[in-house]
Design a protein around this motif. Structure first.
Motif, PDB file in Angstrom:
ATOM      1  N   UNK A 439      54.884  60.625  61.770  1.00 10.87           N
ATOM      2  CA  UNK A 439      55.232  60.129  60.427  1.00 10.87           C
ATOM      3  C   UNK A 439      56.265  59.003  60.503  1.00 10.87           C
ATOM      4  N   UNK A 440      57.183  59.116  61.472  1.00 12.85           N
ATOM      5  CA  UNK A 440      58.221  58.081  61.637  1.00 12.85           C
ATOM      6  C   UNK A 440      57.604  56.733  62.008  1.00 12.85           C
ATOM      7  N   UNK A 441      56.610  56.765  62.926  1.00 12.65           N
ATOM      8  CA  UNK A 441      55.971  55.512  63.359  1.00 12.65           C
ATOM      9  C   UNK A 441      55.170  54.901  62.204  1.00 12.65           C
ATOM     10  N   UNK A 442      54.451  55.758  61.474  1.00 14.08           N
ATOM     11  CA  UNK A 442      53.658  55.257  60.343  1.00 14.08           C
ATOM     12  C   UNK A 442      54.570  54.655  59.275  1.00 14.08           C
ATOM     13  N   UNK A 443      55.726  55.277  59.078  1.00 12.90           N
ATOM     14  CA  UNK A 443      56.651  54.833  58.022  1.00 12.90           C
ATOM     15  C   UNK A 443      57.514  53.648  58.452  1.00 12.90           C
ATOM     16  N   UNK A 444      57.564  53.350  59.756  1.00  9.03           N
ATOM     17  CA  UNK A 444      58.409  52.249  60.249  1.00  9.03           C
ATOM     18  C   UNK A 444      57.786  50.904  59.851  1.00  9.03           C
ATOM     19  N   UNK A 445      58.446  50.137  58.976  1.00 12.12           N
ATOM     20  CA  UNK A 445      57.849  48.877  58.518  1.00 12.12           C
ATOM     21  C   UNK A 445      57.749  47.819  59.623  1.00 12.12           C
ATOM     22  N   UNK A 446      58.555  47.959  60.698  1.00 11.70           N
ATOM     23  CA  UNK A 446      58.550  46.964  61.779  1.00 11.70           C
ATOM     24  C   UNK A 446      57.534  47.279  62.879  1.00 11.70           C
ATOM     25  N   UNK A 447      56.931  48.475  62.822  1.00 10.55           N
ATOM     26  CA  UNK A 447      56.022  48.889  63.908  1.00 10.55           C
ATOM     27  C   UNK A 447      54.574  48.646  63.512  1.00 10.55           C
ATOM     28  N   UNK A 448      54.055  47.503  63.889  1.00  9.24           N
ATOM     29  CA  UNK A 448      52.625  47.237  63.759  1.00  9.24           C
ATOM     30  C   UNK A 448      52.124  46.908  62.368  1.00  9.24           C
ATOM     31  N   UNK A 449      50.842  46.589  62.319  1.00  9.06           N
ATOM     32  CA  UNK A 449      50.151  46.255  61.072  1.00  9.06           C
ATOM     33  C   UNK A 449      49.584  47.536  60.452  1.00  9.06           C
ATOM     34  N   UNK A 450      49.139  47.487  59.186  1.00 11.83           N
ATOM     35  CA  UNK A 450      48.480  48.669  58.600  1.00 11.83           C
ATOM     36  C   UNK A 450      47.311  49.164  59.459  1.00 11.83           C
ATOM     37  N   UNK A 451      46.576  48.234  60.057  1.00 19.77           N
ATOM     38  CA  UNK A 451      45.451  48.619  60.909  1.00 19.77           C
ATOM     39  C   UNK A 451      45.920  49.401  62.140  1.00 19.77           C
ATOM     40  N   UNK A 452      47.045  48.963  62.748  1.00 12.93           N
ATOM     41  CA  UNK A 452      47.608  49.676  63.906  1.00 12.93           C
ATOM     42  C   UNK A 452      47.957  51.115  63.535  1.00 12.93           C
ATOM     43  N   UNK A 453      48.544  51.277  62.378  1.00 11.14           N
ATOM     44  CA  UNK A 453      48.962  52.614  61.924  1.00 11.14           C
ATOM     45  C   UNK A 453      47.744  53.511  61.669  1.00 11.14           C
ATOM     46  N   UNK A 454      46.709  52.925  61.076  1.00 13.00           N
ATOM     47  CA  UNK A 454      45.483  53.688  60.818  1.00 13.00           C
ATOM     48  C   UNK A 454      44.810  54.079  62.131  1.00 13.00           C
ATOM     49  N   UNK A 455      44.771  53.171  63.092  1.00  8.39           N
ATOM     50  CA  UNK A 455      44.189  53.490  64.401  1.00  8.39           C
ATOM     51  C   UNK A 455      44.934  54.653  65.050  1.00  8.39           C
ATOM     52  N   UNK A 456      46.244  54.610  65.005  1.00 13.41           N
ATOM     53  CA  UNK A 456      47.069  55.671  65.596  1.00 13.41           C
ATOM     54  C   UNK A 456      46.767  57.015  64.939  1.00 13.41           C
ATOM     55  N   UNK A 457      46.716  57.024  63.600  1.00 15.26           N
ATOM     56  CA  UNK A 457      46.496  58.300  62.901  1.00 15.26           C
ATOM     57  C   UNK A 457      45.091  58.829  63.155  1.00 15.26           C
TER      58      UNK A 457
END
Length: 591
Positions: A439-457
């Motif tokens: 949740x911390x990585x998804x919520x971090x505004x500096x970590x990646x693009x929306x696509x990166x976050x979706x791929x991770x999840x």
């Protein structure tokens, strides 16, 4: 990658070499091309469609085409002027549209003679259409040869091929998994894949042993391919696998193993952030048929007020087997590549300085006795340096190429924290303890693009043994929505996981992990081309993916598992990066 193929064969020549030889033979009017022939080539025009262009461009450069006598290479459907005293070699798919245009060329008397080569086998009815057009145009004697080439696949490397590039959405993961696909559409998709695989084995000159997963699209392909191969072998006089040009064919004891696998067996890997040079280039840059397109940054020059902003220059680079640096380092972790580029640059500068030093010595006044003795000592050295100049210039070109490409990749790594994503996803897939909340990585505004976050999840959701509770899932969904993610891919993966009952048996990715080795040492030296500060130097460890394990299990069944080791060719019905895959999942997840 809706259906992937891995063929193992102890072939003397790689599939790349075989397809290149077949193309050169075609360009030489279907006569075997002799490498060191001293005579002038016959000057000719090459006419291809988009399919033919995609097959030729990764294998033959413009210079090689010119050496084969190709003065012009033009698209079939472009506006072409008549060149009445030159033969034309056509290389096209046998589609209605293409046949009509070829008949029009015959009527317009565009060329002296016509050598018609079809990428796939042409049907009798279409062949009759061409014959009728030739009769009507009184051009029968000008149609010199008509050949089925069976080259309907694209070879990107010695051990990798793609079945389709034009209209690849026809054989895409989405096309096969659409809930509203009709039986007729599915048959068309399967026939397209089978035709390309059949062409691949005709070019390879071998009849495969086929293995596939049951109850999937892979089984449909296997059954159709098996039928097509048997029908061809039954007709001994016209069999494509018994000719002298193709080697021993089915009489060889070294028959390749074709493994057909459905993409659904492993959905996490195409979404996984990568850490090797080639995979990163494919993931974050515009990399297409061995060519990478980069936008050059125009610097920080201040434009006058009201002036148009400067257009960014686009540069293209070919990353081919001829490029020794690419061949050596494409599978290396990115920090190693950055270090190797720096070492190559230092080596080049040392050689360049030596040439400059010798040149300055040679320019000394002749009256000076010391200079004369130095002159005689260094003549041989300078002669050697001059003879190695073309090699030095080529080395400089490759260094500049990989400096630009690696710099572009590094910008993405730093801007999107791709090293963090790669390390975290490796831990998820190998069931290692996580040191940070998802949740911390998804919520971090500096970590990646929306696509990166979706791929991770999605990787987390696919790989986890126990699916998250509804309450937790809602929390993740909210965080993903707040990060600007489109939730359609998750919707599809949720349905897919429920349908395949993956919750109880997720794909296993082994227990290996990556180890961070601290920050880079050499590359971070002042004067380096790459400022790697803050980027982890992660060391890759071998990880057995589901497809690898399937292949290993099948190969272990052999009584003698090969003295020379396995020669493996990888193929896919379509080549996509994570961005394109997410897009397909999103379309499938739409309500």
């Amino acid at each position: 990658m809706a259906s992937a193929a891995a063929a193992t064969a102890a072939a003397a020549a790689s599939i790349r070499e075989r397809q290149t030889v077949a193309l050169k033979r075609m360009l030489n009017f279907n006569v075997p091309h002799i490498k060191n022939s001293t005579g002038e080539p016959v000057w000719k025009v090459l006419i291809y469609d988009r399919f033919g262009q995609d097959i030729i461009s990764p294998l033959l450069s413009v210079k090689e085409l010119r050496d084969m006598g190709i003065t012009l290479h033009l698209l079939l459907h472009s506006d072409r002027d008549p060149i009445p005293d030159v033969p034309a070699v056509y290389f096209v798919m046998p589609t209605e549209e293409n046949i009509d245009r070829m008949c029009q060329d015959l009527r317009n008397q565009l060329y002296e003679s016509y050598y018609l080569n079809f990428i796939s086998a042409i049907s009798r009815s279409k062949l009759e259409d061409i014959a009728n057009a030739a009769l009507a145009a009184s051009a029968v004697t000008q149609v010199a040869k008509v050949f089925d080439q069976y080259l309907n696949f694209i070879t990107l490397e010695d051990d990798m091929f793609v079945l389709c590039n034009q209209n690849k959405e026809l054989v895409s993961y989405r096309a096969i998994n659409r809930p509203d696909i009709t039986d007729t559409e599915m048959e068309t998709v399967m026939d397209t894949i089978v035709d390309s695989l059949f062409c691949f084995f005709v070019t390879l000159g071998a009849v495969p042993i086929i293995r596939c997963s049951r109850g999937t699209a892979a089984e449909m392909v296997a059954v159709k391919l098996d039928k097509k191969l048997r029908e061809n072998l039954r007709d001994a006089r016209n069999s494509l696998f018994t000719g002298d040009t193709l080697g021993a064919g089915q009489f060889s004891f070294q028959r390749p193993l074709l493994v057909l696998v459905d993409r659904n067996i492993d959905l996490a890997t195409p979404l996984h952030h990568t850490w090797t040079y080639q995979a990163l280039v494919h993931d974050v840059l515009d990399f297409h048929l061995n060519r990478v397109n980069l936008e050059e940054s125009s610097g920080v020059e201040n434009s006058p007020a009201g002036a148009r902003p400067k257009r960014k220059n686009k540069k293209s680079y070919d990353l081919t087997p001829v490029d020794k640096f690419w061949q050596k380092h494409k599978g290396s972790p990115f920090p190693e590549v950055a270090e190797s580029v720096q070492q190559e640059l230092e080596s080049y500068r040392a050689q360049e300085d030596e040439v400059k030093r010798l040149k300055s010595i040679m320019g000394l006044e002749g009256e000076d006795e010391g200079a004369i003795s130095m002159l005689s000592d260094n003549t041989a050295k300078l002669t050697s340096a001059v003879s190695s100049l073309p090699e030095l210039l080529e080395k400089k070109r490759l260094i500049d190429l990989h400096t630009n490409v690696a710099t572009a990749v590094l910008e993405h790594i730093k801007a999107r924290k791709l090293d963090v994503y790669f390390e975290y996803e490796e831990k998820i897939m190998s069931k290692t303890t996580l040191d940070k909340s998802l949740l911390d990585i998804i919520s971090d505004p500096d970590a990646g693009t929306p696509e990166d976050k979706m791929r991770l999840f999605l990787i987390y959701y696919i790989s986890t043994q126990q699916a998250p509770s509804e309450a937790d899932l809602e929390q993740y969904k909210k965080a993903l929505t707040d990060a600007g993610c489109n939730l359609n891919p998750l919707q599809y993966i949720k349905q897919w996981k429920a349908f395949t009952k993956m919750a109880s048996a997720p794909a296993s990715y082994g227990s290996t992990t990556t180890k961070p080795m601290g920050l880079l040492s050499r590359v971070m030296n002042t004067g380096s081309q790459f400022v790697m500060e803050g980027v982890k130097n992660l060391v890759l460890k071998q990880q057995n993916l589901p497809v690898t394990r399937i292949l290993d299990n099948l190969m272990e069944m052999k009584s003698n598992p090969g003295k020379q080791g396995k020669h493996i060719l990888y193929g896919c019905s379509e080549l996509f990066n994570a961005t394109q895959f997410i897009k397909q999942l999103s379309q499938l997840g739409q309500k």
